[in-house]
Write a protein that holds these residues in place. Structure first.
Motif, PDB file in Angstrom:
ATOM      1  N   LEU A 151       0.835  -1.190   0.000  1.00 24.62           N
ATOM      2  CA  LEU A 151       0.000   0.000   0.000  1.00 24.62           C
ATOM      3  C   LEU A 151       0.878   1.251   0.000  1.00 24.62           C
ATOM      4  O   LEU A 151       2.011   1.227   0.480  1.00 24.62           O
ATOM      5  N   PRO A 152       0.357   2.357  -0.516  1.00 25.26           N
ATOM      6  CA  PRO A 152       1.154   3.587  -0.597  1.00 25.26           C
ATOM      7  C   PRO A 152       1.629   4.055   0.777  1.00 25.26           C
ATOM      8  O   PRO A 152       0.894   3.950   1.763  1.00 25.26           O
ATOM      9  N   ARG A 153       2.844   4.583   0.821  1.00 29.79           N
ATOM     10  CA  ARG A 153       3.384   5.150   2.057  1.00 29.79           C
ATOM     11  C   ARG A 153       3.315   6.680   2.039  1.00 29.79           C
ATOM     12  O   ARG A 153       3.468   7.322   3.062  1.00 29.79           O
ATOM     13  N   HIS A 154       3.069   7.245   0.864  1.00 34.80           N
ATOM     14  CA  HIS A 154       2.972   8.696   0.747  1.00 34.80           C
ATOM     15  C   HIS A 154       1.942   9.025  -0.331  1.00 34.80           C
ATOM     16  O   HIS A 154       2.022   8.503  -1.437  1.00 34.80           O
ATOM     17  N   ARG A 174      -7.531   6.312   3.545  1.00 35.76           N
ATOM     18  CA  ARG A 174      -8.002   4.935   3.711  1.00 35.76           C
ATOM     19  C   ARG A 174      -7.083   3.918   3.051  1.00 35.76           C
ATOM     20  O   ARG A 174      -7.125   2.738   3.400  1.00 35.76           O
ATOM     21  N   VAL A 175      -6.290   4.341   2.069  1.00 37.31           N
ATOM     22  CA  VAL A 175      -5.433   3.369   1.380  1.00 37.31           C
ATOM     23  C   VAL A 175      -3.966   3.502   1.762  1.00 37.31           C
ATOM     24  O   VAL A 175      -3.139   2.729   1.280  1.00 37.31           O
ATOM     25  N   LEU A 176      -3.625   4.453   2.631  1.00 42.07           N
ATOM     26  CA  LEU A 176      -2.238   4.605   3.074  1.00 42.07           C
ATOM     27  C   LEU A 176      -1.858   3.544   4.096  1.00 42.07           C
ATOM     28  O   LEU A 176      -2.705   3.047   4.846  1.00 42.07           O
ATOM     29  N   GLU A 177      -0.576   3.214   4.111  1.00 41.60           N
ATOM     30  CA  GLU A 177      -0.053   2.402   5.205  1.00 41.60           C
ATOM     31  C   GLU A 177      -0.304   3.133   6.525  1.00 41.60           C
ATOM     32  O   GLU A 177      -0.439   4.355   6.549  1.00 41.60           O
ATOM     33  N   ASP A 179       1.560   3.961   8.904  1.00 41.56           N
ATOM     34  CA  ASP A 179       2.530   5.010   9.226  1.00 41.56           C
ATOM     35  C   ASP A 179       2.837   5.882   8.012  1.00 41.56           C
ATOM     36  O   ASP A 179       3.883   6.521   7.936  1.00 41.56           O
ATOM     37  N   GLY A 180       1.901   5.939   7.066  1.00 41.48           N
ATOM     38  CA  GLY A 180       2.110   6.706   5.850  1.00 41.48           C
ATOM     39  C   GLY A 180       1.957   8.204   6.066  1.00 41.48           C
ATOM     40  O   GLY A 180       1.541   8.668   7.131  1.00 41.48           O
ATOM     41  N   THR A 181       2.312   8.960   5.040  1.00 43.20           N
ATOM     42  CA  THR A 181       2.260  10.420   5.083  1.00 43.20           C
ATOM     43  C   THR A 181       1.291  10.930   4.030  1.00 43.20           C
ATOM     44  O   THR A 181       1.324  10.490   2.877  1.00 43.20           O
ATOM     45  N   LEU A 182       0.444  11.871   4.432  1.00 42.69           N
ATOM     46  CA  LEU A 182      -0.490  12.497   3.514  1.00 42.69           C
ATOM     47  C   LEU A 182      -0.111  13.963   3.351  1.00 42.69           C
ATOM     48  O   LEU A 182      -0.046  14.706   4.327  1.00 42.69           O
ATOM     49  N   SER A 183       0.188  14.372   2.127  1.00 44.63           N
ATOM     50  CA  SER A 183       0.531  15.768   1.856  1.00 44.63           C
ATOM     51  C   SER A 183      -0.638  16.450   1.161  1.00 44.63           C
ATOM     52  O   SER A 183      -1.143  15.953   0.154  1.00 44.63           O
ATOM     53  N   LEU A 184      -1.070  17.586   1.713  1.00 49.74           N
ATOM     54  CA  LEU A 184      -2.138  18.377   1.111  1.00 49.74           C
ATOM     55  C   LEU A 184      -1.496  19.554   0.385  1.00 49.74           C
ATOM     56  O   LEU A 184      -0.755  20.321   0.988  1.00 49.74           O
ATOM     57  N   VAL A 185      -1.776  19.696  -0.908  1.00 47.23           N
ATOM     58  CA  VAL A 185      -1.134  20.727  -1.717  1.00 47.23           C
ATOM     59  C   VAL A 185      -2.193  21.619  -2.352  1.00 47.23           C
ATOM     60  O   VAL A 185      -3.144  21.130  -2.982  1.00 47.23           O
TER      61      VAL A 185
END
Length: 202
Positions: A151-154, A174-177, A179-185
């Motif tokens: 699954l995506p980590r970022h 919902r699809v991130l690992e 300990d993943g990171t979500l960046s809002l741009v």
């Protein structure tokens, strides 16, 4: 997600999609359900009018559906690890429209499909199925590459502060690992605005 629709072809390209679905279903817990869908497309010759107005024989279309269903069931069964209990079905029609319709019909939280079609004929006549599905589906689509490893980590989400971008961010989460990171741009265009208007936008 607790309801996942996997849209796939009856060949080896389904394997990374099944791997992604299994990981997502594990996150969804015991209530998570996976539905595997294959779509038999209209024959190009008939669809393009090369053979007159007569539709293809019903028996031929039925045989194509049965053949794809057997292939999908064999691949899902071979995948194992609980996939044997997943629902598998095949429908007939334009792939993107059928996928979007079935996703609504079964209440899928997420559509999982391949990155795109790879042959020249597919690109010329069918277009990119994943892209076409994104345009008409009313729920998130996770496009999985052939070299899927987890699954995506970022994830990067483009936001304009409207409800659609909020939903996109929630879907990405919902699809991130775990300990993943979500960046809002957000990209702000200056255009021709007064300094007062720019200050208010900031």
């Amino acid at each position: 997600p607790t309801s996942i629709l996997v849209a796939a072809r009856d060949d080896e390209t389904i394997l990374p999609l099944l791997a992604a679905a299994r990981l997502l279903a594990a996150q969804g817990g015991a209530a998570a359900k996976v539905h595997v869908l294959g779509v038999v497309e209209p024959l190009y010759a008939f669809a393009m009018g090369f053979v007159g107005d007569a539709p293809p024989p019903v028996t031929l279309e039925g045989e194509r559906k049965d053949f794809m269903l057997d292939g999908l069931r064999a691949l899902v069964g071979r995948f194992g690890q609980g996939a044997e209990s997943w629902d598998v079905e095949v429908r007939y029609g334009a792939p993107a429209r059928v996928i979007a319709h079935v996703a609504r019909e079964i209440g899928a939280d997420l559509i999982v499909m391949g990155v795109g079609r790879h042959t020249l004929l597919d690109r010329m006549f069918s277009g990119e199925t994943a892209l076409a599905t994104l345009r008409i589906a009313d729920r998130p689509v996770l496009a999985v590459s052939p070299d899927f490893a987890g699954l995506p980590r970022h994830a990067v989400v483009a936001v304009d502060f409207g409800p659609a971008s909020v939903k996109a961010a929630e879907a990405a989460l919902r699809v991130l690992e775990d300990d993943g990171t979500l960046s809002l741009v957000h990209v702000k265009t200056r255009l021709e605005r007064s300094q007062v208007a720019l200050a208010a936008l900031d």
